[in-house]
Design a protein around this motif. Structure first.
Motif, PDB file in Angstrom:
ATOM      1  N   ARG A   1       0.826  -1.208   0.000  1.00 19.29           N
ATOM      2  CA  ARG A   1       0.000   0.000   0.000  1.00 19.29           C
ATOM      3  C   ARG A   1       0.862   1.261   0.000  1.00 19.29           C
ATOM      4  N   LEU A   2       2.005   1.177   0.643  1.00 23.29           N
ATOM      5  CA  LEU A   2       2.877   2.354   0.711  1.00 23.29           C
ATOM      6  C   LEU A   2       3.875   2.388  -0.442  1.00 23.29           C
TER       7      LEU A   2
ATOM      8  N   CYS B   1      -3.368  -0.610   9.685  1.00 22.66           N
ATOM      9  CA  CYS B   1      -3.545  -0.813   8.237  1.00 22.66           C
ATOM     10  C   CYS B   1      -4.192  -2.183   7.985  1.00 22.66           C
TER      11      CYS B   1
ATOM     12  N   CYS C   1      -7.407   4.578   8.431  1.00 25.46           N
ATOM     13  CA  CYS C   1      -6.593   5.612   7.775  1.00 25.46           C
ATOM     14  C   CYS C   1      -6.626   6.933   8.541  1.00 25.46           C
TER      15      CYS C   1
ATOM     16  N   CYS D   1      -3.632   7.242  10.641  1.00 26.01           N
ATOM     17  CA  CYS D   1      -2.357   6.938   9.977  1.00 26.01           C
ATOM     18  C   CYS D   1      -1.690   8.212   9.472  1.00 26.01           C
TER      19      CYS D   1
ATOM     20  N   LYS E   1      -0.615   8.692   4.992  1.00 22.15           N
ATOM     21  CA  LYS E   1      -1.616   8.780   3.921  1.00 22.15           C
ATOM     22  C   LYS E   1      -1.042   9.319   2.615  1.00 22.15           C
TER      23      LYS E   1
ATOM     24  N   CYS F   1       0.409   6.772   0.400  1.00 20.34           N
ATOM     25  CA  CYS F   1      -0.338   5.508   0.307  1.00 20.34           C
ATOM     26  C   CYS F   1      -1.157   5.374  -0.979  1.00 20.34           C
TER      27      CYS F   1
ATOM     28  N   PHE G   1      -3.287   2.961  -1.600  1.00 19.95           N
ATOM     29  CA  PHE G   1      -4.646   2.554  -1.258  1.00 19.95           C
ATOM     30  C   PHE G   1      -5.489   3.784  -0.907  1.00 19.95           C
ATOM     31  N   PHE G   2      -4.927   4.628  -0.061  1.00 19.26           N
ATOM     32  CA  PHE G   2      -5.667   5.812   0.387  1.00 19.26           C
ATOM     33  C   PHE G   2      -5.994   6.717  -0.802  1.00 19.26           C
TER      34      PHE G   2
END
Ligand code: SF4
Length: 211
Positions: free
Chosen positions: A145-146, A186, A193, A196, A199, A202, A204-205
């Protein structure tokens, strides 16, 4: 963001809450909980593991228990039928082939039913404080994701890449910490999120919020 900075940031943020994941007071209990831990929540591993250890005192008694009984005891945990069978087979193997002694090499550990590479590494790092890159589904999800790894990265590639960037003396703790972040924040479904700080890095975000 570079990986080293991410690990340092996690260490700062979770230094007071991070745990290695298991409470155990014997090899027997650790092996039971490692087998139960695949794709399972920590609290369920603890509860089911503690129940098994209290009802079946050693490998011999667990190997002789009926599969139905073991299944019944660990029913709240995911994949309980598969895990009950693994527990019974592992107990049988350790009692009959290892004379109740758990080996201290990954090569020998993965011969125990239910113990794969990840569990073997976790065992070695917890028991002997060896430095292992412990790659599990949470670790991979966070790094994907990152944008550190891609979805088709092989574990061997991830391991080599990780070792090239992170000091050897924190391989176990740092990879466990990333996994911990995946379990607590996560999450696979409904990641938290709002809690987190990563973001902006990310995938995903941004994919969810730019729809
Ligand atoms: S923003 Fe959400 S999905 Fe992205 S790393 Fe943080 S918790 Fe995970």
């Amino acid at each position: 963001m570079v990986l080293k900075k991410f690990v340092e940031s996690l260490s700062d943020e979770y230094k007071n809450s991070y745990t290695e994941g298991f409470n155990y007071s014997s090899d027997y209990e650790l092996i039971i909980k490692l087998i139960l831990s695949a794709r399972a929540l920590e609290n369920k591993v603890e509860t089911s593991g503690n129940l098994i250890v209290s009802l079946y005192k050693d490998y011999k008694s667990l190997s002789l228990a009926s599969l139905d009984d073991i299944e019944e005891k660990i029913k709240p945990i995911g994949f309980f039928k598969q895990k009950a069978l693994r527990l019974k087979k592992a107990a049988f193997y350790i009692f009959n082939s290892l004379n109740n002694k758990i080996p201290n090499t990954s090569y020998e550990l993965i011969k125990i039913p239910g113990i794969g590479v990840k569990s073997a590494r976790k065992y070695l790092s917890l028991k002997f404080h060896t430095q292992e890159v412990i790659i599990d589904t949470h670790f991979k999800r966070v790094l994907e994701r990152l944008n550190f790894i891609s979805s088709n990265s092989k574990n061997s590639e991830i391991e080599n890449w990780y070792k090239s960037l992170i000091s050897q003396n924190i391989h176990s703790s740092s990879s466990n910490l990333i996994s911990y972040f995946g379990k607590k924040i996560c999450l696979n479904q409904k990641p938290k999120c709002h809690l987190c700080q990563y973001k902006t890095f990310c995938n995903f975000f941004s994919s969810v919020h730019n729809r």
